[in-house]
Each structure stands twice: as structure tokens, then as C-alpha cells.
Design a protein around this motif. Structure first.
Motif, PDB file in Angstrom:
ATOM      1  N   ALA A   1     102.302  -5.273  88.224  1.00 53.13           N
ATOM      2  CA  ALA A   1     101.845  -6.640  88.493  1.00 53.13           C
ATOM      3  C   ALA A   1     102.983  -7.635  88.325  1.00 53.13           C
ATOM      4  CB  ALA A   1     100.679  -6.984  87.556  1.00 53.13           C
ATOM      5  N   ARG A   2     103.853  -7.400  87.358  1.00 52.65           N
ATOM      6  CA  ARG A   2     104.985  -8.313  87.142  1.00 52.65           C
ATOM      7  C   ARG A   2     105.929  -8.283  88.344  1.00 52.65           C
ATOM      8  NH1 ARG A   2     108.060  -8.109  81.476  1.00 52.65           N
ATOM      9  NH2 ARG A   2     106.001  -8.908  80.899  1.00 52.65           N
ATOM     10  N   GLN A   3     106.159  -7.107  88.907  1.00 54.93           N
ATOM     11  CA  GLN A   3     107.043  -7.000  90.076  1.00 54.93           C
ATOM     12  C   GLN A   3     106.422  -7.695  91.291  1.00 54.93           C
ATOM     13  OE1 GLN A   3     107.323  -2.723  90.000  1.00 54.93           O
ATOM     14  NE2 GLN A   3     109.360  -2.748  89.058  1.00 54.93           N
ATOM     15  N   VAL A   4     105.110  -7.557  91.448  1.00 52.81           N
ATOM     16  CA  VAL A   4     104.435  -8.257  92.555  1.00 52.81           C
ATOM     17  C   VAL A   4     104.560  -9.764  92.377  1.00 52.81           C
ATOM     18  CG1 VAL A   4     102.201  -8.682  93.656  1.00 52.81           C
ATOM     19  CG2 VAL A   4     102.866  -6.354  93.047  1.00 52.81           C
ATOM     20  N   ALA A   5     104.447 -10.237  91.143  1.00 49.76           N
ATOM     21  CA  ALA A   5     104.553 -11.676  90.877  1.00 49.76           C
ATOM     22  C   ALA A   5     105.921 -12.216  91.264  1.00 49.76           C
ATOM     23  CB  ALA A   5     104.266 -11.947  89.402  1.00 49.76           C
ATOM     24  N   LYS A   6     106.974 -11.398  91.100  1.00 48.45           N
ATOM     25  CA  LYS A   6     108.310 -11.832  91.510  1.00 48.45           C
ATOM     26  C   LYS A   6     108.443 -11.882  93.034  1.00 48.45           C
ATOM     27  CE  LYS A   6     110.844 -10.142  87.451  1.00 48.45           C
ATOM     28  NZ  LYS A   6     111.878  -9.190  86.973  1.00 48.45           N
ATOM     29  N   GLY A   7     107.682 -11.041  93.711  1.00 45.65           N
ATOM     30  CA  GLY A   7     107.788 -10.982  95.166  1.00 45.65           C
ATOM     31  C   GLY A   7     106.890 -11.962  95.883  1.00 45.65           C
ATOM     32  N   ILE A   8     105.703 -12.214  95.336  1.00 44.03           N
ATOM     33  CA  ILE A   8     104.723 -13.080  95.989  1.00 44.03           C
ATOM     34  C   ILE A   8     104.224 -14.100  94.977  1.00 44.03           C
ATOM     35  CG2 ILE A   8     102.555 -13.179  97.270  1.00 44.03           C
ATOM     36  CD1 ILE A   8     104.681 -11.584  98.705  1.00 44.03           C
ATOM     37  N   ALA A   9     104.486 -15.368  95.242  1.00 43.12           N
ATOM     38  CA  ALA A   9     104.085 -16.419  94.305  1.00 43.12           C
ATOM     39  C   ALA A   9     102.573 -16.570  94.292  1.00 43.12           C
ATOM     40  CB  ALA A   9     104.743 -17.738  94.703  1.00 43.12           C
ATOM     41  N   ALA A  10     101.987 -16.481  93.110  1.00 46.81           N
ATOM     42  CA  ALA A  10     100.551 -16.704  92.911  1.00 46.81           C
ATOM     43  C   ALA A  10     100.347 -16.987  91.425  1.00 46.81           C
ATOM     44  CB  ALA A  10      99.737 -15.488  93.350  1.00 46.81           C
ATOM     45  N   PRO A  11      99.260 -17.651  91.052  1.00 41.47           N
ATOM     46  CA  PRO A  11      99.083 -18.027  89.638  1.00 41.47           C
ATOM     47  C   PRO A  11      99.089 -16.831  88.679  1.00 41.47           C
ATOM     48  CG  PRO A  11      97.520 -19.189  91.048  1.00 41.47           C
ATOM     49  CD  PRO A  11      98.194 -18.178  91.913  1.00 41.47           C
ATOM     50  N   ARG A  12      98.439 -15.730  89.085  1.00 36.36           N
ATOM     51  CA  ARG A  12      98.308 -14.628  88.131  1.00 36.36           C
ATOM     52  C   ARG A  12      97.994 -13.340  88.894  1.00 36.36           C
ATOM     53  NH1 ARG A  12      93.548 -12.743  86.098  1.00 36.36           N
ATOM     54  NH2 ARG A  12      93.614 -11.455  84.219  1.00 36.36           N
ATOM     55  N   TRP A  13      98.867 -12.346  88.754  1.00 36.55           N
ATOM     56  CA  TRP A  13      98.627 -11.051  89.391  1.00 36.55           C
ATOM     57  C   TRP A  13      98.188 -10.039  88.339  1.00 36.55           C
ATOM     58  CZ3 TRP A  13      98.174 -10.326  94.399  1.00 36.55           C
ATOM     59  CH2 TRP A  13      98.831 -11.169  95.290  1.00 36.55           C
ATOM     60  N   ARG A  14      97.300  -9.135  88.755  1.00 37.10           N
ATOM     61  CA  ARG A  14      96.939  -8.021  87.889  1.00 37.10           C
ATOM     62  C   ARG A  14      96.637  -6.796  88.757  1.00 37.10           C
ATOM     63  NH1 ARG A  14      91.712  -6.402  87.399  1.00 37.10           N
ATOM     64  NH2 ARG A  14      90.133  -7.654  88.478  1.00 37.10           N
ATOM     65  N   ILE A  15      96.830  -5.606  88.179  1.00 36.76           N
ATOM     66  CA  ILE A  15      96.483  -4.369  88.884  1.00 36.76           C
ATOM     67  C   ILE A  15      94.968  -4.231  88.882  1.00 36.76           C
ATOM     68  CG2 ILE A  15      96.633  -1.856  88.845  1.00 36.76           C
ATOM     69  CD1 ILE A  15      99.384  -2.128  87.582  1.00 36.76           C
TER      70      ILE A  15
END
Length: 615
Positions: A248-262
Motif C-alpha cells: 500500500a505504501r508503494q501504491v501511495a507513492k505512485g498514485i496520489a490519494a488520501p489513504r491506500w490500503r490492501i
């Protein structure tokens, strides 16, 4: 998992159309209504399969027609009382046609099927079906005492009669009936299986040591592609660990959004396997040895951002190359309703090969960036979907794809890892029946229209409807070869017959192709002087050594009160030429800059055209 919302939308959208067709076929409204209802019950019974089809309506229509014909065994054309004389006359004229002719006419006038699909539905070779259609149109026009060009208008009173006369059951009632039908079939099937197993003493085991495949194929069956892959010995498959997938942290670096989770990680063996937008099958490589699907979300709201990663392991680098191509084709030629390809990007320094696509879903009001990369025998796809028209940062999206490859490239079957990614705009991936022509995936939305574009089958360009009254460009005369034309419309949008978009393409030697374009340009420049009722406004004009692109807005006065607007563009790439024409209707038009961009896409697609034939 069956999606009731999708079925409900399909039921609401298609039921009146199917009823009109079935009523026109049989002339029996009660039988037609019951038949259409039963067809939707059967569709929900088989919804996992039906929902995956490009055109679920094409599955339901034969069921409805067959049920209605079985119910109606006598000629019932005049059994209804109080019919409008226009409706009565049309039903009577249809009743005089042989059944096959009637079907060809109704499929052509009341549905959006191609001529090829029309022929398949009536069970005739295409040439025979077209002859039957010509006879049906001519005979029907004679019986109704109208010109053959006015045939379509005769069905409007039937449509109004059907819509006013029939009340439909709620979709929940249809789904409940479909669910009961499925349970009954399942129980009967299970009983039959038990009886067969007891009678034959069959016990299924897997003691042969044969390695199973993801698609559930019979290991004893050998195909040409399996024989190809057997040239390289296949070792015992290594596990594809969850830890190799994005976090989820890697996705957050790639795609801006308030909060990512698996959200979930699995091997995608549950349900129908169609999880990602545009995905056509459970696996791009059904004979692969392992697969993982990981889904991410950025909130519980319906319109929140979502992300996906799919990784498949193939049996060889060669098979993985095919998996990469097939995955890319799913998105480059996405068949989801009202999805538009915005741009294509080559990605360097990421694995052995990598590309990104930017897609816009006008139905879901979202934008997607899809990355596909291959590292040795592993193919991975990253897809991020964000609400609205804002395109995510492509540098960060390329970085996310590189991170996905780096997580996989240390596995035994992997190939190259990723460096610092570099992406550049690329030509669209060749897809479709004629890759050198525009497809529905290329066409923009129109204000106020929620129905999708539908294209006809590409056909030999005997006539060039994309031409204007100024240029009359002829794509049928030598030395033009590979000459094809197709039309795009929006069925069911209640637009006039003249509305639509047409493209005509062809090939000739480069010098002749350039001269062909110059001739069209010259005719458009001279047109206002020769025809005082026509105004020609240049919109775009660009040329290089090997390419040409010009766009015009042509307005012609039909009378003191009436004018016709026409947008036309012509493009050349080396030896190939495309002419694109668009006739808007009132406010249903393209925003400024959209049509020139579409002609640019037509130019980009010309690279896939074959060279001119040598005569």
C-alpha cells in the motif's frame, strides 16, 4: 460474482428493443412479451457468462425470438383489436415476407448488429444474407408503398405502440425467477452426476504427477502452443510469494490519494475471474503456472480511487511475451462500454518490455492508467483508477510499474529488473479487425449522450461517405488499394439518420498518396468560390516529409432557413491515406479541438495499414 446492478441496467436498456423486434417478427404482442421476459430470466440464470460477452443483447435476442415463434403457431397479425392503421399496415407487410427475409430486415433496422453478425444470426452465408436483405427491403417498401430509404420510419408507430401497451415486471422479479431456474437446473444436474458416478464407478484422482494449469485444462490434451513450450524443460514451479507484490505504501507513492490500503490478495480462482476493468478472461495465460491478484482501495466511497496488480507466471519467456501482448490488447482495445483511449506510452528501462495506457471511462466518470511489463517469464499489470477527468502523474505511474517489476525480478523465473523509468508517447497498439482504422475505443463522448458509439463492419470503399460535396474524394479508383470504409453511429440515441462519423482508408505509392491529399486540399480551398452557398473554414494543416494532416469545417446552405455542418479531415502516413467525416446534430457535437485530435488518432493508426498492392 454476478452483478445485479449491471443486469438491471441491461434489462432496463434492452427490454423495449427486444420486444419491438419480437413483436415485428411475430405480430403477437402477448407471446412476444412473455418470450422477452423468459429470455431475461435465462440471461440472469447464465449471467456470469452473458455479462462477459461484448453484446449481451445478442445472446438474449435469439432466445426471445425462438420463444415467441414457438408460442405463436398461427398467423396472428390482425388478432389485436383497435390497432393504429399504420401499425396494422406495417405488421401486415412484414407478415408477407418469408421468415429469413423478415429477420434480416429487422436485425438491420431495429438493432446495431454488423452484416456479418446478421448473417450468422439468420444462419446464412453473408452474401446470401445480404441478397435476402435487399429483397426484404424492396418487398417491404412495395407493400407499404414507400421508398426503400424511408423504411426505418415505418417502425416508429410500432415502437410507440409497444412502449404504451406493455408494463414490465421489476428487475428483482426477473432475477428471482432466474435464481429459481438456476437452482432447479443445478439440482437436476447434481442428481444426474451422482447417478452417472455410481453407475460407472468413476473416481477422479490426480496421481499422474502431471502439472496442472491455471485455466483448468485437461493435462492430457496437447495443443500446438504446448508443443512449442515443451521444447524447453519446465522445472517444478517456484511459489509466487505475496511479498513480491506491491505494498500500500508503494501504491501511495505512485498514485496520489488520501489513504491506500490492501483490500485482498488471492490467486483469482474464485467467481468469474473478471476483476479489473477491460479484463476479457480470468488469465491472459490460462496455461501459466502461477498467478496473484492484489486489490487496493483508497476509501469506502463509491467514487474512491482503486488500484490493482496482477502477476502471471508463464512456462517460458516466449509464452510470457504472448501473455504481455494479450494483456496489452485487452486495454488497448477495451470493450467496456464508453471507454476511450486517451494516450499510449512506451516505457524504457523497466523489465524486458513495458508500456502504459491512459484510458477514460465516461460511464464511470473515472480515469485509468494501466501499466503492463514483462520480466522473463513473469508479466505484471498495474492499474490505478481515480475519479474524474484528471490524469494521474505519468512519471509516478511509470515509477509504480518499475517498483512492481523490482519486486518480482529476483524470483527464479524472472528476467531484467528496473532502472529509472523513462516514458514517451507512442503510437496506439494495433487492435481490432482492421488495425489501421479508427475503432470505438478512439471515439470521444458527445454532450448529453450516454449511449455508446457502435461501428459497422469495415467494407470495401466503393463509395466514400467521408468526403464532402467540395472534394468528392474517390478511394475506389486505381492505384488505390486496401480501400475500406466504415460508419460509426449511436443506436438508440434518437439522432437523425444523417448524424454519424465515417472513415475511409486506402493505400497507394507515397508520391501518389501525397498528390491525392494535395488535390483534396486544393478543392476545399476553391470550394467557396465555386459554390456560393458553402463556407469552408480551415481548422488544422500540418505536413512533414512523410505525413499530412488537414481539417476543415464545411457549412452548406440547404435553404434560407437550413444549413448543414460537416467536419472533415484527411491524413496521410507514407503510402496510406485516411479521410474522416463527422456530421453533428444540433447541440450533439464535439467540443473544440476534439475532432482534429480524432483525425490525429486516425493518422497514428495508419502506421498499421498494409503497403499498397503491386498492380
Amino acid at each position: 460474482m454476478r452483478n445485479p446492478d449491471e443486469f438491471d441496467a441491461f434489462y432496463k436498456d434492452a427490454r423495449d428493443r427486444l420486444l419491438l423486434q419480437t413483436y415485428a417478427l411475430t405480430g403477437d404482442l402477448p407471446a412476444s412479451r412473455s418470450a422477452v421476459r423468459d429470455a431475461f430470466v435465462a440471461a440472469w440464470h447464465h449471467w456470469r457468462k452473458v455479462s462477459r460477452l461484448d453484446d449481451p443483447e445478442a445472446w438474449a435476442r435469439p432466445h426471445a425470438w425462438a420463444h415467441a415463434q414457438r408460442r405463436h403457431t398461427a398467423r396472428l397479425w390482425h388478432r389485436e383489436k383497435g390497432l393504429d392503421p399504420e401499425v396494422l399496415a406495417t405488421l401486415d407487410a412484414l407478415g408477407k415476407l418469408p421468415v429469413n427475409q423478415r429477420k434480416t430486415l429487422l436485425l438491420t433496422q431495429l438493432s446495431s448488429v454488423s452484416l456479418t453478425d446478421m448473417a450468422r444470426e439468420v444462419g446464412l452465408p453473408q452474401a446470401d444474407a445480404e441478397r435476402e436483405l435487399q429483397r426484404a427491403t424492396a418487398q417491404f417498401a412495395v407493400h407499404r408503398d414507400v421508398a426503400s430509404t424511408s423504411v426505418r420510419t415505418l417502425f416508429e408507430p410500432l415502437r410507440e405502440h409497444v412502449e404504451a401497451a406493455v408494463r414490465w415486471p421489476r428487475s428483482t422479479i426477473i432475477r428471482r425467477a432466474g435464481t429459481r431456474r438456476r437452482r432447479t437446473h443445478t439440482a437436476v444436474g447434481a442428481l444426474g452426476t451422482v447417478v452417472a458416478l455410481v453407475a460407472t464407478g468413476v473416481l477422479v484422482t490426480d496421481t499422474t504427477g502431471v502439472r496442472p494449469t491455471l485455466g483448468g485444462d485437461d493435462p492430457a490434451v496437447t495443443s500446438a502452443s504446448q508443443a512449442e513450450d515443451s521444447a524447453r524443460p519446465v522445472a517444478t514451479p517456484e511459489t509466487l510469494p505475496d511479498s513480491a507484490m506491491l505494498t500500500a505504501r508503494q501504491v501511495a507513492k505512485g498514485i496520489a490519494a488520501p489513504r491506500w490500503r490492501i483490500d485482498e490478495t488471492n490467486d483469482n480462482t474464485g467467481g468469474d475471474g473478471l476483476v479489473l476493468p477491460c479484463q476479457e478472461e480470468r488469465y491472459a495465460d490460462p496455461r501459466g503456472t502461477a498467478a496473484l491478484l492484489r486489490t487496493f482501495d483508497a476509501g469506502k466511497a463509491k467514487d474512491a480511487a482503486a488500484a490493482f496488480q496482477v502477476t502471471e507466471v508463464s512456462r517460458s519467456d516466449k509464452t510470457a511475451g504472448r501473455t504481455f501482448d494479450r494483456t496489452l490488447d485487452w486495454y488497448a482495445g477495451c470493450t467496456d462500454t464508453r471507454v476511450q483511449l486517451l494516450s499510449t506510452h512506451q516505457v524504457d528501462r523497466v523489465g524486458d518490455e513495458a508500456m502504459m495506457l491512459v484510458l477514460r471511462s465516461w460511464k464511470q466518470d473515472s480515469t485509468m492508467v494501466v501499466g503492463v511489463a514483462r520480466s522473463g517469464q513473469l508479466t505484471t499489470t498495474t492499474l490505478a483508477r481515480v475519479p474524474g477527468e484528471r490524469v494521474p502523474d505519468l512519471d509516478r505511474s511509470a515509477g509504480l510499474l518499475a517498483t512492481a517489476v523490482d519486486g518480482l525480478c529476483r524470483l527464479p523465473d524472472a528476467g531484467a529488473c528496473a532502472g529509472r523509468p523513462r516514458h514517451s508517447v507512442a503510437a496506439p497498439v494495433p487492435v481490432g479487425q482492421v488495425p489501421g482504422m479508427l475503432g470505438e475505443i478512439d471515439l470521444p463522448p458527445l454532450a448529453g449522450i450516454v449511449r455508446p458509439w457502435v461501428g459497422t463492419e469495415p467494407r470495401k470503399a466503393v463509395l466514400n461517405v467521408a468526403a464532402t460535396s467540395c472534394d468528392h474524394a474517390d478511394f475506389s479508383a486505381p492505384p488505390m488499394t486496401n480501400n475500406l470504409t466504415r460508419y460509426f453511429g449511436i443506436p438508440g440515441a434518437k439522432l437523425p439518420d444523417e448524424f454519424g462519423l465515417t472513415e475511409t482508408v486506402g493505400s497507394m505509392p507515397a508520391a501518389r498518396a501525397h498528390a491525392f491529399v494535395e488535390k483534396v486540399r486544393a478543392k476545399l480551398d476553391a470550394c467557396p468560390d465555386k459554390d456560393l452557398g458553402t463556407d469552408v473554414t480551415p481548422v488544422a494543416d500540418v505536413s512533414t516529409k512523410t505525413t499530412d494532416l488537414s481539417v476543415w469545417h464545411v457549412r452548406t446552405e440547404i435553404s434560407d432557413e437550413s444549413t448543414v455542418d460537416f467536419l472533415m479531415g484527411i491524413a496521410r502516413d507514407g503510402t496510406s491515406v485516411a479521410q474522416v467525416g463527422f456530421v453533428p446534430s444540433g447541440k450533439v457535437t464535439m467540443p473544440p479541438g476534439t475532432f482534429p485530435a480524432l483525425v490525429r488518432r486516425a493518422l497514428d493508426r495508419l502506421a498499421a495499414m498494409p503497403p499498397p498492392a503491386k498492380g
